[in-house]
Enzyme design. Structure first.
Site, short mmCIF file in Angstrom:
data_model
loop_
_atom_site.label_atom_id
_atom_site.label_comp_id
_atom_site.label_asym_id
_atom_site.label_seq_id
_atom_site.Cartn_x
_atom_site.Cartn_y
_atom_site.Cartn_z
N LYS A 33 39.40 42.78 41.47
CA LYS A 33 40.14 41.81 40.68
C LYS A 33 39.22 41.45 39.44
O LYS A 33 37.96 40.99 39.79
CB LYS A 33 40.59 40.55 41.67
CG LYS A 33 41.22 40.75 42.61
CD LYS A 33 41.50 39.70 43.51
CE LYS A 33 40.47 39.42 44.72
NZ LYS A 33 40.76 38.57 45.44
N THR A 69 43.39 27.32 39.79
CA THR A 69 43.33 28.56 40.18
C THR A 69 42.83 28.93 41.50
O THR A 69 42.43 29.83 42.14
CB THR A 69 42.35 29.41 39.10
OG1 THR A 69 41.07 28.74 39.05
CG2 THR A 69 43.11 29.66 37.65
N GLY A 116 42.14 29.24 44.99
CA GLY A 116 43.25 29.79 46.17
C GLY A 116 43.81 31.33 45.74
O GLY A 116 44.77 31.74 46.43
N THR A 117 43.58 31.60 44.49
CA THR A 117 44.42 32.80 43.99
C THR A 117 43.95 33.97 44.83
O THR A 117 44.78 34.75 44.95
CB THR A 117 44.02 33.14 42.55
OG1 THR A 117 42.75 32.84 42.32
CG2 THR A 117 44.89 32.16 41.59
N GLY A 118 42.88 33.99 45.21
CA GLY A 118 42.45 35.34 45.92
C GLY A 118 42.98 35.39 47.29
O GLY A 118 43.57 36.43 47.78
N CYS A 119 43.12 34.24 48.01
CA CYS A 119 43.62 33.98 49.43
C CYS A 119 45.09 34.47 49.15
O CYS A 119 45.66 35.37 50.05
CB CYS A 119 43.42 32.90 49.86
SG CYS A 119 41.81 32.16 49.94
#
Ligand SMILES: Cc1ncc(COP(=O)(O)OP(=O)(O)O)c(N)n1
Ligand SMILES: Cc1ncsc1CCOP(=O)(O)O
Ligand SMILES: [Mg+2]
Length: 560
Positions: A239, A272, A274-277
């Protein structure tokens, strides 16, 4: 998998999960919790949650399965990331989510103030409770704070295999706090990656996994994806949200054979966290519904982009990085999002666009016309019923949705977002003077397919910014089907295709005599042709569709 025991919903079994007798429940309570009241509450709570969705009966008395993701992650007290983000993402995607908590963190928008690890044997106990009972489809991992917990998870997944494993190799929070130390790397490499279906590192995590290499360009991301793939996972998504050199949000997906550069407009927001989770949970949710991996990744990326956009101005907390809103303004309804998303817009190939006048002229119903086109090889259908009364259009649209769904072919509605919503079509096609694609996206939610007519590179760029999935470019040749339509020719088509980040389908005056010349302009973005009269202003829709299907198949290997 797929079987749920109706006894789960009987009052007498309220406190006891399947395969768990009153005696074994008492044993668990005396061993673990000390108070059976607490245990009863927990079991009762989870059972009550399951009743309406998991064991709902369908009309034919079969039990309705709801796709199920288990997240193995840490709790975030601020609820922007971790277990809380996973629960919200799965809820937004219409998927059941169970939770195994590996650590409890005290955190907010300023940072992580404390971490309390859950003992390994209790992580194992949670895993066993869920995996032995609840028919989990997909396991998604987040914060795994010790190598011991990685080993416990590895052991449990061998004992209770699931359909797929999504590994988000969480190491550092968005605030820069360390959530798993370097010792975890060996656990990822040796135990988890070889059994993972996808690993989703951000740039910092990819760099840590590769011993600290610098990742500064899209080419670096490709190399990183390949090196991480060599560690064993089937797919890798690197990412690039933190990539300073890129104006777009660019991610690299590698499936072991091909690289895909997935780009979307970057959303300017502080929210932003928590975008990965969320992205990894959404991938897991789409896989649970039956999507292929690349499709799941694309839907997840779109979902996160929409959620960020919807939440860009919300203000929660005083720190630098706020949470975003997974649920509030997303308009997609749960019924839709439970359906597997199998169509990839870049699969456009032979696009049949109906015309009520032509079908009437040849004495066939719209449903017969659609069925014949699909049987002849159409891969996507659009209902373009310019003269139909709204009520009639809606009725025939509903019937066509049923037909198309049975064949697994997406059905789009021309112009009419209201009809698309009312008949639960797969999307809409809009032109430059119709409802703007950005508004169509807001109304239809992130999952529906949106096509936009474009004659110029500028329009193609705007369609991408607006969240469209594909472009219809034309009229390529002159046509009697659309009055006063300016012809763009092969040159105009080529210019749009060369500039477009979206797949393009050519339309206008196309049939067996010229489809080869269209496809042979040889630009990768061109993914097929859309046809009205060459199918529907003919005696046999089936034969005409078959002919064009055969011709396109042999024309170019770039058309699937
Ligand atoms: C696949 C595809 N491409 C272009 C069009 C044209 O749409 P639009 O410009 O809105 O014109 P009308 O079809 O509404 O007359 C299309 N319908 N499909
Ligand atoms: C709807 C539309 N948009 C551009 S050309 C066209 C008509 C295409 O119809 P035909 O395939 O009969 O030329
Ligand atoms: Mg239109």
């Amino acid at each position: 998998m797929g079987h749920y025991d109706r006894s789960q919903i009987l009052p007498s079994s309220l406190f006891f999960p399947k395969n768990c007798s009153p005696l074994s429940a008492t044993q668990v309570s005396s061993k673990g919790f000390g108070q059976s009241r607490v245990l009863g509450y927990l079991f009762a709570n989870s059972t009550i949650h399951q009743v309406p969705c998991i064991v709902a009966m369908q009309e034919d008395n079969t039990k309705l399965r709801i796709p199920h993701v288990l997240t193995v992650a840490g709790s975030d007290s601020g609820a922007g990331a971790g277990i809380q983000a996973d629960l919200k993402a799965c809820a937004a995607r219409g998927v059941y989510c169970s939770t195994v908590i590996t650590a409890v963190t005290a955190q907010n928008t300023i940072g992580v103030q404390g971490v309390n690890m859950v003992p390994e044997d209790f992580v194992a106990e949670q895993l066993k409770s869920v995996l032995s009972d609840m028919n989990v489809d997909i396991v998604k991992t987040g914060m795994l704070p010790s190598i011991g917990i990685v080993k416990v998870l590895h052991h449990c997944l061998k004992q209770f295999p699931v359909r797929a494993l999504v590994v988000d190799p969480v190491m550092v929070s968005t605030s820069g706090d360390v959530l798993a130390g370097p010792s975890i790397l060996a656990g990822f490499r040796e135990d988890l990656f070889p059994m993972a279906d996808i690993v989703t590192p951000n740039l910092k995590e990819a760099s840590a996994l590769l011993g600290g290499v610098q990742l500064e360009t899209v080419d670096d991301m490709r190399s990183a994806a390949k090196s991480i793939h060599d560690m064993g996972p089937r797919n890798v998504l690197v990412k690039g949200g933190d990539l300073a050199s890129s104006l777009d949000a660019v991610d690299i997906f590698f499936d072991g054979d091909n690289f895909y550069e997935l780009r979307s407009p970057r959303v300017r927001t502080r929210n932003t966290h928590g975008t990965g989770c969320t992205l990894a949970s959404c991938i897991a949710a789409e896989l649970a519904k039956g999507s292929l991996m690349l499709s799941a990744v694309k839907v997840a990326k779109r979902y996160v982009g929409s959620a960020l956009d919807y939440s860009k101005d919300i203000a929660i907390g005083n720190g630098l990085q706020g949470p975003f809103d997974h649920l509030l303004k997303l308009k997609s309804n749960v019924h839709n999002s439970c359906r597997p998303q199998v169509f990839d817009p870049s699969d456009l190939f032979l696009y049949a666009v109906t015309d009520s006048g032509m079908n009437k002229k040849w004495g066939r119903s719209i449903t017969d016309a659609v069925k014949a086109a699909i049987e002849g090889g159409a891969t996507i259908v659009q209902l373009r019923e310019k003269e139909a009364e709204t009520r009639d259009f809606l009725e025939s649209a509903k019937a066509c949705v049923e037909i198309c769904r049975a064949y697994g072919v997406p059905l789009l509605i021309n112009d009419r977002i209201d009809i698309a919503l009312a008949c639960d079509a797969d999307g809409v096609h809009v032109g430059q003077s119709d409802t703007p694609a950005s508004i169509a996206r807001t109304l239809l939610g992130p999952e529906k397919i949106i096509g936009v007519s474009c004659k110029t590179p500028e329009q193609a760029h705007q369609a991408w910014v607006d969240g469209a999935d594909y472009i219809g470019c034309g009229g390529v040749y002159s046509t009697n089907t659309k009055a006063n339509n300016i012809t763009v020719g092969l040159e105009g088509l080529k210019a749009v295709c060369l500039s477009s980040k979206l797949p393009v389908v050519a339309i206008g005056g196309i049939g067996v005599s010229n489809a080869r010349a269209v496809m042979e302009i040889g630009v990768a973005a061109l993914k097929g042709v859309a046809v009205v009269s060459a199918f529907f202003d003919r005696e046999s829709v089936l034969n005409e569709t078959r002919k064009l299907h055969a011709l396109l198949k042999e024309t170019t290997s770039s058309v699937k």
